[in-house]
Design an enzyme around this catalytic site. Structure first.
Site, PDB file in Angstrom:
ATOM      1  N   LYS A 116       0.776  -1.354  -0.047  1.00 55.29           N
ATOM      2  CA  LYS A 116       0.070   0.204  -0.039  1.00 55.29           C
ATOM      3  C   LYS A 116       0.901   1.103   0.049  1.00 55.29           C
ATOM      4  O   LYS A 116       0.466   2.237  -0.797  1.00 55.29           O
ATOM      5  CB  LYS A 116      -1.056   0.005   1.304  1.00 55.29           C
ATOM      6  CG  LYS A 116      -2.119  -0.822   0.942  1.00 55.29           C
ATOM      7  CD  LYS A 116      -3.267  -0.614   2.040  1.00 55.29           C
ATOM      8  CE  LYS A 116      -2.995  -1.395   3.192  1.00 55.29           C
ATOM      9  NZ  LYS A 116      -3.077  -2.599   3.198  1.00 55.29           N
ATOM     10  N   LYS A 158      -4.164   3.694  10.591  1.00 57.78           N
ATOM     11  CA  LYS A 158      -4.323   2.380   9.910  1.00 57.78           C
ATOM     12  C   LYS A 158      -2.783   1.741   9.817  1.00 57.78           C
ATOM     13  O   LYS A 158      -1.818   2.219   9.860  1.00 57.78           O
ATOM     14  CB  LYS A 158      -4.557   2.611   8.395  1.00 57.78           C
ATOM     15  CG  LYS A 158      -5.712   3.429   7.946  1.00 57.78           C
ATOM     16  CD  LYS A 158      -5.882   3.424   6.413  1.00 57.78           C
ATOM     17  CE  LYS A 158      -7.205   4.043   5.961  1.00 57.78           C
ATOM     18  NZ  LYS A 158      -7.411   4.320   4.470  1.00 57.78           N
ATOM     19  N   LYS A 201      -6.475  11.726   7.094  1.00 57.62           N
ATOM     20  CA  LYS A 201      -7.720  12.347   7.645  1.00 57.62           C
ATOM     21  C   LYS A 201      -8.657  11.403   7.328  1.00 57.62           C
ATOM     22  O   LYS A 201      -8.906  10.598   6.415  1.00 57.62           O
ATOM     23  CB  LYS A 201      -7.867  13.341   6.406  1.00 57.62           C
ATOM     24  CG  LYS A 201      -9.194  14.042   6.217  1.00 57.62           C
ATOM     25  CD  LYS A 201      -9.047  15.357   7.566  1.00 57.62           C
ATOM     26  CE  LYS A 201     -10.268  15.975   7.630  1.00 57.62           C
ATOM     27  NZ  LYS A 201     -10.406  16.438   8.977  1.00 57.62           N
ATOM     28  N   TYR A 202      -9.569  11.194   8.341  1.00 56.83           N
ATOM     29  CA  TYR A 202     -10.768  10.344   8.367  1.00 56.83           C
ATOM     30  C   TYR A 202     -11.994  10.903   7.605  1.00 56.83           C
ATOM     31  O   TYR A 202     -12.371  11.935   7.742  1.00 56.83           O
ATOM     32  CB  TYR A 202     -11.365  10.006   9.845  1.00 56.83           C
ATOM     33  CG  TYR A 202     -12.617   9.202   9.734  1.00 56.83           C
ATOM     34  CD1 TYR A 202     -13.694   9.740  10.238  1.00 56.83           C
ATOM     35  CD2 TYR A 202     -12.408   7.913   9.276  1.00 56.83           C
ATOM     36  CE1 TYR A 202     -14.967   8.615  10.364  1.00 56.83           C
ATOM     37  CE2 TYR A 202     -13.427   7.023   9.179  1.00 56.83           C
ATOM     38  CZ  TYR A 202     -14.736   7.546   9.728  1.00 56.83           C
ATOM     39  OH  TYR A 202     -15.986   6.424   9.581  1.00 56.83           O
ATOM     40  N   ASN A 289      -6.211  -2.847  -7.643  1.00 59.23           N
ATOM     41  CA  ASN A 289      -6.301  -4.263  -7.729  1.00 59.23           C
ATOM     42  C   ASN A 289      -5.796  -4.830  -8.955  1.00 59.23           C
ATOM     43  O   ASN A 289      -6.370  -4.186 -10.150  1.00 59.23           O
ATOM     44  CB  ASN A 289      -7.686  -4.631  -7.543  1.00 59.23           C
ATOM     45  CG  ASN A 289      -8.245  -4.274  -6.195  1.00 59.23           C
ATOM     46  OD1 ASN A 289      -7.512  -4.155  -5.049  1.00 59.23           O
ATOM     47  ND2 ASN A 289      -9.609  -3.745  -5.971  1.00 59.23           N
ATOM     48  N   ARG A 291      -6.222  -7.403 -10.721  1.00 59.65           N
ATOM     49  CA  ARG A 291      -7.059  -8.738 -11.204  1.00 59.65           C
ATOM     50  C   ARG A 291      -8.073  -8.160 -11.644  1.00 59.65           C
ATOM     51  O   ARG A 291      -8.698  -7.171 -11.513  1.00 59.65           O
ATOM     52  CB  ARG A 291      -6.994  -9.516 -10.081  1.00 59.65           C
ATOM     53  CG  ARG A 291      -7.569  -8.923  -8.896  1.00 59.65           C
ATOM     54  CD  ARG A 291      -8.175  -9.958  -7.560  1.00 59.65           C
ATOM     55  NE  ARG A 291      -8.408  -9.117  -6.561  1.00 59.65           N
ATOM     56  CZ  ARG A 291      -9.441  -8.409  -6.426  1.00 59.65           C
ATOM     57  NH1 ARG A 291     -10.447  -8.477  -7.335  1.00 59.65           N
ATOM     58  NH2 ARG A 291     -10.086  -7.823  -5.393  1.00 59.65           N
ATOM     59  N   VAL A 294     -14.838  -9.203  -8.933  1.00 62.25           N
ATOM     60  CA  VAL A 294     -16.176  -9.836  -9.015  1.00 62.25           C
ATOM     61  C   VAL A 294     -17.123  -9.161  -9.572  1.00 62.25           C
ATOM     62  O   VAL A 294     -18.030  -9.875 -10.353  1.00 62.25           O
ATOM     63  CB  VAL A 294     -16.472 -10.075  -7.391  1.00 62.25           C
ATOM     64  CG1 VAL A 294     -18.287 -10.845  -7.638  1.00 62.25           C
ATOM     65  CG2 VAL A 294     -15.862 -11.261  -6.626  1.00 62.25           C
TER      66      VAL A 294
HETATM   67  C1  MV4 Z   1     -10.727   4.846   5.034  1.00 59.76           C
HETATM   68  C2  MV4 Z   1     -12.009   5.399   5.140  1.00 59.76           C
HETATM   69  C3  MV4 Z   1     -12.241   6.421   5.634  1.00 59.76           C
HETATM   70  N1  MV4 Z   1     -11.367   7.324   5.850  1.00 59.76           N
HETATM   71  N2  MV4 Z   1      -9.866   5.741   4.960  1.00 59.76           N
HETATM   72  C4  MV4 Z   1     -11.666   0.161   4.570  1.00 59.76           C
HETATM   73  C5  MV4 Z   1     -10.739  -0.920   4.116  1.00 59.76           C
HETATM   74  C6  MV4 Z   1      -9.732  -0.487   3.185  1.00 59.76           C
HETATM   75  N3  MV4 Z   1      -9.748  -0.493   1.903  1.00 59.76           N
HETATM   76  C7  MV4 Z   1      -9.648   1.378   3.498  1.00 59.76           C
HETATM   77  N4  MV4 Z   1     -11.132   1.464   4.218  1.00 59.76           N
HETATM   78  C8  MV4 Z   1     -11.358   2.674   4.682  1.00 59.76           C
HETATM   79  N5  MV4 Z   1     -10.473   3.487   4.630  1.00 59.76           N
HETATM   80  C9  MV4 Z   1     -10.013   6.966   5.302  1.00 59.76           C
HETATM   81  N6  MV4 Z   1      -8.903   7.974   5.579  1.00 59.76           N
HETATM   82  C10 MV4 Z   1     -13.065   4.215   4.993  1.00 59.76           C
HETATM   83  C11 MV4 Z   1     -12.918   2.972   4.869  1.00 59.76           C
HETATM   84  C12 MV4 Z   1     -13.946   2.229   4.776  1.00 59.76           C
HETATM   85  C13 MV4 Z   1     -14.133   1.443   3.447  1.00 59.76           C
HETATM   86  C14 MV4 Z   1     -13.722   1.998   2.540  1.00 59.76           C
HETATM   87  C15 MV4 Z   1     -14.104   1.311   1.120  1.00 59.76           C
HETATM   88  C16 MV4 Z   1     -15.289   0.499   1.330  1.00 59.76           C
HETATM   89  C17 MV4 Z   1     -16.055   0.106   2.229  1.00 59.76           C
HETATM   90  C18 MV4 Z   1     -15.363   0.571   3.533  1.00 59.76           C
HETATM   91  C19 MV4 Z   1     -16.038   0.490   4.688  1.00 59.76           C
HETATM   92  C20 MV4 Z   1     -15.548   0.722   6.009  1.00 59.76           C
HETATM   93  C21 MV4 Z   1     -14.450   1.805   5.935  1.00 59.76           C
END
Ligand code: MV4
Length: 455
Positions: A116, A158, A201-202, A289, A291, A294
């Site tokens: 990543k 993360k 950042k969230y 990804n 590949r 689905v």
């Molecule tokens: C995030 C996020 C919000 N803010 N990053 C979940 C798994 C991984 N692929 C990254 N994910 C997320 N990262 C920031 N900075 C929210 C998620 C996330 C999410 C992302 C894509 C599809 C579904 C999700 C479900 C929960 C949280």
């Protein structure tokens, strides 16, 4: 062109690849575990080889067994499908070293996009928008606090070794950061053997938008539009659709062109999907990804392009048969993932199919390996098929999906068809007003409501 392709996968995706090969007059070999001896893909393939007992580790992840099967059957190429070894750099390298063509990207691209941090650095350098946060690993809470102040609370801590939502902790203030940081690091160390974390950042209410791309070995690369995959539960996609109801044509072109440009610059070979979070009109690159996905059929329905056919053509060294300007997006497509699980508890529900009837009529496609009398094994994931519909407009597609779901008969096991019908009834879903948290909020609401009724 390849004479014979070995498919190192099972279930609906193995059947999907067998079907593409048949249309290209390419012979097929399907490898299978003892549990899948009666699978539809085994029945439809020209040849099949049992490569081991039920556990994936001893069969679908058993690299020597797969390579031996390819050698014994004189396969020219190996298609890894989805999951299992499809993004395994070592497998890709060994396939090529043993003289077979890997139907997919190079081992280096698998490795690069599989890490990543490297993927983010690569995309940052190529000009893709990233989620604000730390450039790399954050050593301690003090450093984390500085980054959090720069990008603003709330932040997400993360785990580098995490994925699929594992090892993520939200910190909404300075006070929370210290404890969240040490918890995230400690849990990551325990869960993945690697406690390294980074901070972003969230984004509190994003959609999950992914761009389908494909590149060939002649420097060409195109995008095939986006898929909105926000309807998900516990990081498992449930319903996907394209085009996204949230994107304007300008936003679609902006992110599509950017993704295609990245693929061109990377000299990426094969199909790939770039995942983004989309919030308040802005895209943020998440991961790529390397590949087939689905949910690839909904892209096929609106573009008329067979992605597995294109994968095989590109792997055989052919240039893409189309330029970006040749690609037309027509209508709207929706996919409902059909899982062998209880529609409320989500407990897996393997078992014998006592009656199976697939829906039909224009604009309805069923990608499934189910048949009357088939026994769904308990040892693999619960996806047993995908119901895909296509129509001129989103409203027509949702109407068609409701009709097709109601017509679908799968008896002998539980499926999540009732859940799909419930989602389709929700006004917010019908209006396209949802984000990645919407389904879990709906399910929690239903759970609360049923508790009230019970009490
Ligand atoms: C995030 C996020 C919000 N803010 N990053 C979940 C798994 C991984 N692929 C990254 N994910 C997320 N990262 C920031 N900075 C929210 C998620 C996330 C999410 C992302 C894509 C599809 C579904 C999700 C479900 C929960 C949280």
């Amino acid at each position: 062109m390849f004479h014979k392709i070995l498919i190192a996968n099972r279930g609906e995706i193995a059947l999907r690849i067998v079907r593409a090969c048949k249309e290209m007059d390419i012979e097929t070999v399907v490898v299978h575990s003892t549990a899948d001896a009666n699978g539809m893909a085994v029945r439809m393939a020209d040849e099949s080889v049992c490569i081991g007992p039920t556990p994936s580790r001893q069969s679908y992840l058993n690299i020597p067994a797969i390579l031996t099967a390819a050698a014994l059957t004189n396969a020219d190429a190996i298609h890894p499908g989805i999951g299992f070894l499809s993004e395994n750099e070592e497998f890709c390298r060994m396939v090529e070293e043993h003289g077979f063509t890997f139907i997919g990207p190079t081992p280096d691209h698998i490795a690069k996009m599989g890490d990543k941090a490297v993927a983010k650095d690569t995309m940052r350098a190529l000009g893709l928008p990233l989620i604000p946060g730390s450039p790399g690993i954050v050593k301690n809470a003090e450093e984390g606090l500085k980054i959090a102040k720069d990008c603003g609370f709330p932040v997400l801590i993360k785990a580098v070794a995490g994925g699929g939502g594992k090892g993520m902790k939200i910190a909404r203030s300075e006070e929370e950061l210290k404890s969240a940081f040490s918890m995230a690091s400690t849990e990551a160390k325990a869960a993945f053997g690697n406690g390294d974390v980074y901070i972003e950042k969230y984004l509190s209410h994003p959609r999950h938008i992914e761009i389908q791309v494909i590149g060939d070995t002649h420097g060409n690369a195109v995008h095939l539009g986006e898929r909105d995959c926000s309807i998900q539960r516990s990081h498992q996609k449930v319903i996907e659709e394209c085009p996204s109801p949230a994107l304007s044509p300008e936003q679609r072109n902006y992110i599509g062109e950017l993704a295609a440009e990245c693929v061109r610059k990377m000299e990426y070979r094969g199909v790939g999907t770039m995942e983004f979070l989309f919030e308040d009109g802005k895209f943020y690159f998440l991961e790529m990804n390397t590949r087939l996905q689905v949910e690839h059929p909904i892209t096929e329905m609106i573009t008329g392009i067979d992605l597995v056919h294109e994968q095989i053509m590109v792997a055989a060294g052919h240039p893409l048969a189309f330029k970006q300007q040749d690609i037309r997006f027509s209508g709207h497509a929706v996919e409902c993932r059909l899982n062998a699980e209880h529609p409320e508890t989500f407990v897996p529900s393997p078992g014998k199919i006592t009656r199976y009837h697939a829906p039909g009529c224009p604009g309805v496609r069923v990608d499934s390996a189910l048949y009357d009398g088939y026994t769904v094994p308990p040892s693999y994931d619960s996806l047993v098929g995908k119901l895909i519909v296509h129509a001129k407009t989103r409203e027509d597609a949702l109407m068609r999906m409701e009709r097709a779901l109601s017509e679908c008969i799968i008896e002998g096991i539980h499926t999540n068809i009732p859940l799909h019908l419930r989602i389709l009834q929700e006004p917010e879903f019908r209006a396209g007003q949802y984000n990645i948290h919407w389904l879990e909020k709906l399910l929690n609401k239903h759970k609360e409501a049923s508790k009230k009724v019970a009490s």
